[in-house]
Each structure stands twice: as structure tokens, then as C-alpha cells.
Design a protein around this motif. Sequence first.
Motif, PDB file in Angstrom:
ATOM      1  N   ARG A  79       0.846  -1.190   0.000  1.00 36.27           N
ATOM      2  CA  ARG A  79       0.000   0.000   0.000  1.00 36.27           C
ATOM      3  C   ARG A  79       0.883   1.243   0.000  1.00 36.27           C
ATOM      4  O   ARG A  79       1.981   1.222   0.572  1.00 36.27           O
ATOM      5  CB  ARG A  79      -0.888   0.063   1.256  1.00 36.27           C
ATOM      6  CG  ARG A  79      -1.888  -1.071   1.426  1.00 36.27           C
ATOM      7  CD  ARG A  79      -3.136  -0.863   0.599  1.00 36.27           C
ATOM      8  NE  ARG A  79      -4.086  -1.939   0.837  1.00 36.27           N
ATOM      9  CZ  ARG A  79      -5.062  -1.896   1.742  1.00 36.27           C
ATOM     10  NH1 ARG A  79      -5.202  -0.814   2.483  1.00 36.27           N
ATOM     11  NH2 ARG A  79      -5.884  -2.901   1.889  1.00 36.27           N
ATOM     12  N   PRO A  80       0.421   2.346  -0.601  1.00 36.95           N
ATOM     13  CA  PRO A  80       1.186   3.593  -0.513  1.00 36.95           C
ATOM     14  C   PRO A  80       1.305   4.049   0.946  1.00 36.95           C
ATOM     15  O   PRO A  80       0.362   3.904   1.726  1.00 36.95           O
ATOM     16  CB  PRO A  80       0.350   4.583  -1.327  1.00 36.95           C
ATOM     17  CG  PRO A  80      -0.523   3.745  -2.200  1.00 36.95           C
ATOM     18  CD  PRO A  80      -0.791   2.487  -1.430  1.00 36.95           C
ATOM     19  N   ALA A  81       2.455   4.595   1.309  1.00 36.38           N
ATOM     20  CA  ALA A  81       2.684   5.023   2.689  1.00 36.38           C
ATOM     21  C   ALA A  81       1.660   6.063   3.130  1.00 36.38           C
ATOM     22  O   ALA A  81       1.155   6.025   4.248  1.00 36.38           O
ATOM     23  CB  ALA A  81       4.104   5.577   2.834  1.00 36.38           C
ATOM     24  N   ARG A  82       1.348   7.016   2.259  1.00 38.49           N
ATOM     25  CA  ARG A  82       0.378   8.058   2.618  1.00 38.49           C
ATOM     26  C   ARG A  82      -0.998   7.451   2.898  1.00 38.49           C
ATOM     27  O   ARG A  82      -1.678   7.819   3.857  1.00 38.49           O
ATOM     28  CB  ARG A  82       0.283   9.094   1.508  1.00 38.49           C
ATOM     29  CG  ARG A  82      -0.735  10.204   1.790  1.00 38.49           C
ATOM     30  CD  ARG A  82      -0.794  11.188   0.645  1.00 38.49           C
ATOM     31  NE  ARG A  82       0.431  11.952   0.536  1.00 38.49           N
ATOM     32  CZ  ARG A  82       0.683  13.057   1.239  1.00 38.49           C
ATOM     33  NH1 ARG A  82      -0.212  13.512   2.099  1.00 38.49           N
ATOM     34  NH2 ARG A  82       1.811  13.698   1.090  1.00 38.49           N
ATOM     35  N   MET A  83      -1.407   6.493   2.058  1.00 38.28           N
ATOM     36  CA  MET A  83      -2.711   5.867   2.232  1.00 38.28           C
ATOM     37  C   MET A  83      -2.767   5.090   3.533  1.00 38.28           C
ATOM     38  O   MET A  83      -3.747   5.142   4.269  1.00 38.28           O
ATOM     39  CB  MET A  83      -2.983   4.934   1.045  1.00 38.28           C
ATOM     40  CG  MET A  83      -4.304   4.183   1.125  1.00 38.28           C
ATOM     41  SD  MET A  83      -5.699   5.327   1.062  1.00 38.28           S
ATOM     42  CE  MET A  83      -6.977   4.285   1.766  1.00 38.28           C
ATOM     43  N   GLY A  85      -1.132   5.600   6.245  1.00 30.80           N
ATOM     44  CA  GLY A  85      -1.165   6.504   7.384  1.00 30.80           C
ATOM     45  C   GLY A  85      -2.532   7.087   7.648  1.00 30.80           C
ATOM     46  O   GLY A  85      -2.843   7.499   8.767  1.00 30.80           O
ATOM     47  N   LEU A  86      -3.377   7.121   6.603  1.00 31.39           N
ATOM     48  CA  LEU A  86      -4.720   7.688   6.757  1.00 31.39           C
ATOM     49  C   LEU A  86      -5.769   6.653   7.137  1.00 31.39           C
ATOM     50  O   LEU A  86      -6.872   7.013   7.524  1.00 31.39           O
ATOM     51  CB  LEU A  86      -5.141   8.376   5.450  1.00 31.39           C
ATOM     52  CG  LEU A  86      -4.356   9.621   5.044  1.00 31.39           C
ATOM     53  CD1 LEU A  86      -4.788  10.074   3.655  1.00 31.39           C
ATOM     54  CD2 LEU A  86      -4.554  10.737   6.060  1.00 31.39           C
ATOM     55  N   GLU A  87      -5.436   5.374   6.999  1.00 31.74           N
ATOM     56  CA  GLU A  87      -6.441   4.330   7.171  1.00 31.74           C
ATOM     57  C   GLU A  87      -6.446   3.814   8.610  1.00 31.74           C
ATOM     58  O   GLU A  87      -5.500   3.149   9.050  1.00 31.74           O
ATOM     59  CB  GLU A  87      -6.174   3.177   6.192  1.00 31.74           C
ATOM     60  CG  GLU A  87      -7.334   2.234   6.087  1.00 31.74           C
ATOM     61  CD  GLU A  87      -7.194   1.278   4.916  1.00 31.74           C
ATOM     62  OE1 GLU A  87      -8.159   0.558   4.631  1.00 31.74           O
ATOM     63  OE2 GLU A  87      -6.126   1.245   4.283  1.00 31.74           O
ATOM     64  N   SER A 234      -9.313   4.980  -0.955  1.00 27.83           N
ATOM     65  CA  SER A 234      -9.000   6.350  -0.541  1.00 27.83           C
ATOM     66  C   SER A 234     -10.261   7.194  -0.446  1.00 27.83           C
ATOM     67  O   SER A 234     -11.291   6.904  -1.078  1.00 27.83           O
ATOM     68  CB  SER A 234      -8.035   7.003  -1.531  1.00 27.83           C
ATOM     69  OG  SER A 234      -8.678   7.254  -2.776  1.00 27.83           O
TER      70      SER A 234
END
Length: 346
Positions: A79-83, A85-87, A234
Motif C-alpha cells: 500500500r502507498p505510505a500516505r494511504m 497513514g490515513l487508514e 481512498s
Amino acid sequence: MRAAARPGGKVTIAEVAARAGVSKGSVSLAMNDKPGVSAATREKVFKAARELGWLPNQAARSLSSASTQVSNVGLVIARPARMLGLEPFYMEFVSGIESVLVERSYSLLLRLVHDVGEEIGVLDGWGRSKQISGSIMVDFTLDDPRVAPIAALGLPVIAVGHPDLTGGLPSVWTDDGAAVTEAVRYLAALGHRRLARVGGPATLGHSMIRSEAFAKAVADLNLEPGRILPTDFSGEQGARATRALLASAQRPTAILYDNDIMAVAGLSVAQEMGVSVPAELSLLAWDDSQLCRLTHPPLSAMSHDVFAFGAEVTRRLMDLIDSGHAEVGAVPTPVLVPRGTTARAR
């Protein structure tokens, strides 16, 4: 094909570098899980090392030392790191893992990768170099390409996924099909006849299971055929899918989302488009979290204790590491928690 051993000598890092077509420094960075090399280079190094049967010196020293005990558990997530961190799901899941590891003085090696090919390379490197005692695997797909190479490593693994997807690896899962069916029946009991589902990636095993259960439940209840829109989990894609549904000629009266982030985004889109929730539209989230309780109105959700789930998965991995055996099976199914975003259909 595995290269034959050289008479009278050991494989060197220079030979691995030559086979992979990279520098010795790149081999060192890749095998020691350090930044500075691309995913493609890392995979070439792992492939060359496998073919030559090579382990770095650090791993060889660890293998030869009876006093050395590996106290790490691996978790690789594509998974993308940014995604990530938001989940909230993965944040709670990892917290549950850590709650068990700290009791055993173990550490978690968490690695984010771009795809399953890179994930196979990372787990192969960790396993061959004895950096981990076992691993937790997530996000299974149908005919998952990770199963065979990871099973061949002989590494203790607990797979988070339905056994139809995990290819014989010891697995722990939630009954997502039963939970989706409960959600559809609940919405139908409120008088909703036109439902939609904003799901995750269509290739993910648990998304497939949920989509199949959704379509079957809708058909069994003689509701209008339900629309299913895949996303990447997202908020942006959840919002886009919601706009498409609310702008369509056959606008649904209820939407079931595959996670809380998309449900929150969907609620915002409904307000943006002047669609009253829950008077004109009911929304139901998966993976109940603090986010669901902070919206206005608070989001109805299919709720399960993700922290406890992560802890239970880790306990079973510890059993597998300690004894070679672990209990497998389903954990409690997510349960419906009605709040302010579901109501009787007009």
C-alpha cells in the motif's frame, strides 16, 4: 535455475552483484533492507541471491551462533505510505500486533512495498537471512502469487484471509460474506430497494467476497440490481464514486462503503450535493472507528474490534513459532451498529 556450488569456495557478494548486474553496494543495501535502491533493483538482487544460494555474512554469523535468538515478526503491506497513514484499520491492526509482541519482547519489522513481487522478495530476504521468526500476511487475492514461494520458505506464517484465498497457509479471517448479508438485510428492512456498494480494489480477495455476498443478498431479497463501484480505498475515490452514484438517473437510497474513510467522504459529498442524510440517503461504513463517531450525523457501521483482531492473529503466530501448530478459523463476524446515517427509506 539454482547455480551449482563452486568447488572449494563460497559464493561472494561480488558474484551476486555480477549476476544481478548491480554494484556490491546495491546488494548490501537490498539484503539489509536499507533505503537507496529501487524496488526493481531489490528484486533483481533477491533473485540472484536465490539462484546462487547466497546469504549475507551477518545472517551466516547469526545461523552459526547458538546464543543468537531472532525476536522479530515481519509484516509487509503493498500500500502507498500516505494511504496507510490515513487508514484507521491498519493503525489499529498494527497496535494489536504490538500489544502481543511487547509481552514477548519481540519487535515488528514493517515494510511498505509497491506490489506483491516486491513483497515476495522482501519476505524471501528476511526468511533466508533469518531476520524474522515468522510473518503475518494480508491482502490476499484469488490465486495469490505469494502463496507458493512463501510456503517453500518454510517460514511460520499466519495468513489474514479466507482459506479459499490463502492456499493452505494457516489462516485467520472474519466472515465478511455474513456481515455484508446482514447489512443488506438491515437496509432492506428499512424499506430501501435501490442499494449501491463502494468497494475496494476488485482484485482483492475480501473485496470479491463482499461483492459476491452483496449481489446475492440483493437478489435473494428481490431488490433492484445493486451497483458496485471499485476504488483504491481512498477518500478521494470514495468521494468520486459517491458523486457518480448521486448524479445517476437511478440514484440509490442507501450506500454501503468498504471502509470508514470512504464513508466519511461520501457523507461530505452528499452534503455538498444537497442530499439529506439520512432523510434521502442512508450510508453505512465498514470498519467502525473513531472517525465514524465524530461525523455529523455519526456514521452507522459494521463494527469489529480491529485491535483485538490484530492481537489474536499475533497470538496464533506466536503459537506457530513456538510449537509448529496454531489454531485457525474465523474470528467474530463484524456486527451492525446503527447510528445517525441510516433511517427508513421515503
